[in-house]
Design an enzyme around this catalytic site. Structure first.
Site, PDB file in Angstrom:
ATOM      1  N   ASP A  45      68.800  55.367  59.360  1.00 32.63           N
ATOM      2  CA  ASP A  45      67.454  55.925  59.156  1.00 32.63           C
ATOM      3  C   ASP A  45      66.364  55.027  59.735  1.00 32.63           C
ATOM      4  OD1 ASP A  45      68.597  58.054  57.513  1.00 32.63           O
ATOM      5  OD2 ASP A  45      68.819  56.530  55.966  1.00 32.63           O
ATOM      6  N   HIS A  93      68.740  62.851  62.761  1.00 34.45           N
ATOM      7  CA  HIS A  93      67.622  62.407  63.594  1.00 34.45           C
ATOM      8  C   HIS A  93      66.586  63.520  63.656  1.00 34.45           C
ATOM      9  CE1 HIS A  93      70.488  59.566  66.023  1.00 34.45           C
ATOM     10  NE2 HIS A  93      70.291  59.175  64.788  1.00 34.45           N
TER      11      HIS A  93
END
Length: 428
Positions: free
Chosen positions: A13, A41
């Site tokens: 992340d 993503h």
């Protein structure tokens, strides 16, 4: 060589997608090398003059460049229904992927029963659950390692596929008891899916080598991150694949000498999802501030991310293994309002510094974390476009990280928008 690799340096992340999006504007092939649809993503790009948000899980996010080809390598595990669901969603938003998305015939398959088993394993672990995405990734990789898994090419011999599939399900029944699952219905579903998938399937090794040797620019998009690596992460609170630079070579079938640049993506603070140790975690107002201002909710699961200060012990470990040529520091703007910023610099046990990042999680749980406190800049950097215009204390934070890791920071994320990325020229 023409291969550039982007890797996560923490627990995932970090914001790899934005850098991939920027770099993909000038590349020919964007490849994934490991993982599955457990990655997440998010990319915001203009399509026909309208800003649109695309969520990528399995497909290479470089596909946002209409001139870029996407490749799903042999190191991935693929849930075919999710592959098409993601593809259909992207195309419904106006992103045409026709004739520019390919999948390795050697990639292993994830089935619905893997996802069921994933949930059963988490229940079995109880309070010590890993916190997986329950996408079936771990059980699929387990089947791969035990040489019982099915690969993409198996789909095109229906009788052999059906025989192997029945044996796989029967084996899971023996291990977990008889759970509700329509084996014969799945076999028929995959017969139809196989025909839809056929045009996308290639020999990925031949494909990528041809691209590289013909001078095409290749970008490899890492999934997850170093601290979730099966060997070098906080095992067992990790994913089931290699998330390191080594995983690029094994997941795509390319030698190390073909890799030209390796860029590590570093969030300006630290987050992780699910269980596992997190020495620099802040279970206080700072943690809440980072979570709220940084909007730390998972793309794949929607879960809140745990938050803490930047951890240089983690980053030194990560940098040693992956050998970053430069770094992309992301979400620096999340720190804008803080009067002071801490950085974890050392782990101590009984007053003695640990030399590296410990493998023993009990030892890790008992470390004392030593911090350095740096002054904040307390002003918005979101609209800044050049490095020289950043506040002095902000540049001081960047330099402290560079000096500590001996790796230059080349890209700096100063806001959520696609354009909010400052490029810092590297000294030759």
């Amino acid at each position: 060589m023409s291969v550039t690799v982007v890797l996560g340096s923490q627990w995932g992340d970090e914001g790899k997608g934005k850098l991939v999006d920027i770099l993909a504007a000038d590349i020919d092939v964007c490849a994934r090398c490991a993982g599955g649809n457990n990655a997440g993503h998010t990319i915001i790009v203009p399509i026909d003059g309208v800003l649109k948000t695309f969520a990528f899980h399995l497909l290479p996010s470089g596909l946002v460049n209409p001139r870029c080809t996407g490749l799903i390598g042999s190191g991935l595990v693929v849930h075919v229904p999710s592959f098409f669901a993601e593809l259909d969603a992207l195309e419904a938003q106006g992103l045409d992927c026709s004739n520019r998305l390919f999948i390795s015939d050697r990639a292993h398959l994830v089935f619905d029963f893997h996802q069921i088993v994933d949930g059963l394993k988490e229940v079995e672990l109880g309070g010590k659950s890993i916190g997986t995405t329950k996408r079936g990734i771990g059980p699929a990789y387990s089947g791969k390692a035990s040489r019982s898994g099915l690969r993409v090419h198996h789909l095109f011999d229906h009788e052999t596929f059906a025989e192997k599939f029945r044996k796989l399900v029967e084996g899971r029944y023996k291990r977990y008891g008889h759970f509700e699952y329509d084996t014969e219905g799945e076999i028929e579903r995959y017969k139809k899916l196989a025909e839809r998938l056929r045009p996308y399937v290639v020999d990925s090794v031949a494909y990528i080598h041809k691209a590289i040797t013909s001078g095409k620019k290749v970008l490899v998009e890492g999934a997850n991150a170093l601290m979730l690596d099966l060997d070098f992460g906080t095992y067992p609170y990790v994913t089931s694949s290699s998330t390191t630079i080594g995983g690029v070579c094994t997941g795509l079938g390319i030698p190390p000498k073909m890799i030209g640049r390796t860029i590590g993506v570093v969030k300006a603070y630290t987050t992780r999802v699910g269980g596992g140790p997190f020495p620099a975690e802040q279970l206080n107002d700072i943690g809440v501030h980072l979570q709220e201002v940084g909007r730390e909710y998972g793309t794949t699961t929607g879960r809140r991310r745990r938050c803490g200060w930047l951890d240089l012990v983690v980053l030194r470990h990560s940098s040693m293994i992956n050998g970053y040529d430069s770094l992309n520091l992301t979400k620096l703007d999340v720190l804008d309002q803080l009067p002071e910023i801490k950085v974890a610099t050392r782990y101590l046990v009984d007053g003695k510094e640990l030399e590296g990042f410990p493998a023993d999680l009990e030892l890790l749980a008992n470390v004392d974390v030593e911090y350095v406190t740096l002054p904040g800049w307390q002003s918005s950097i979101e609209n800044i476009t050049t490095y020289d215009d950043l506040p002095e204390n902000c540049k001081g934070y960047i330099k402290f990280i560079e000096d500590s890791l001996n790796v230059p920071i080349e890209w700096i994320g100063v806001g959520p928008a696609r354009k909010s990325m400052v490029r810092k020229e590297l000294k030759q």
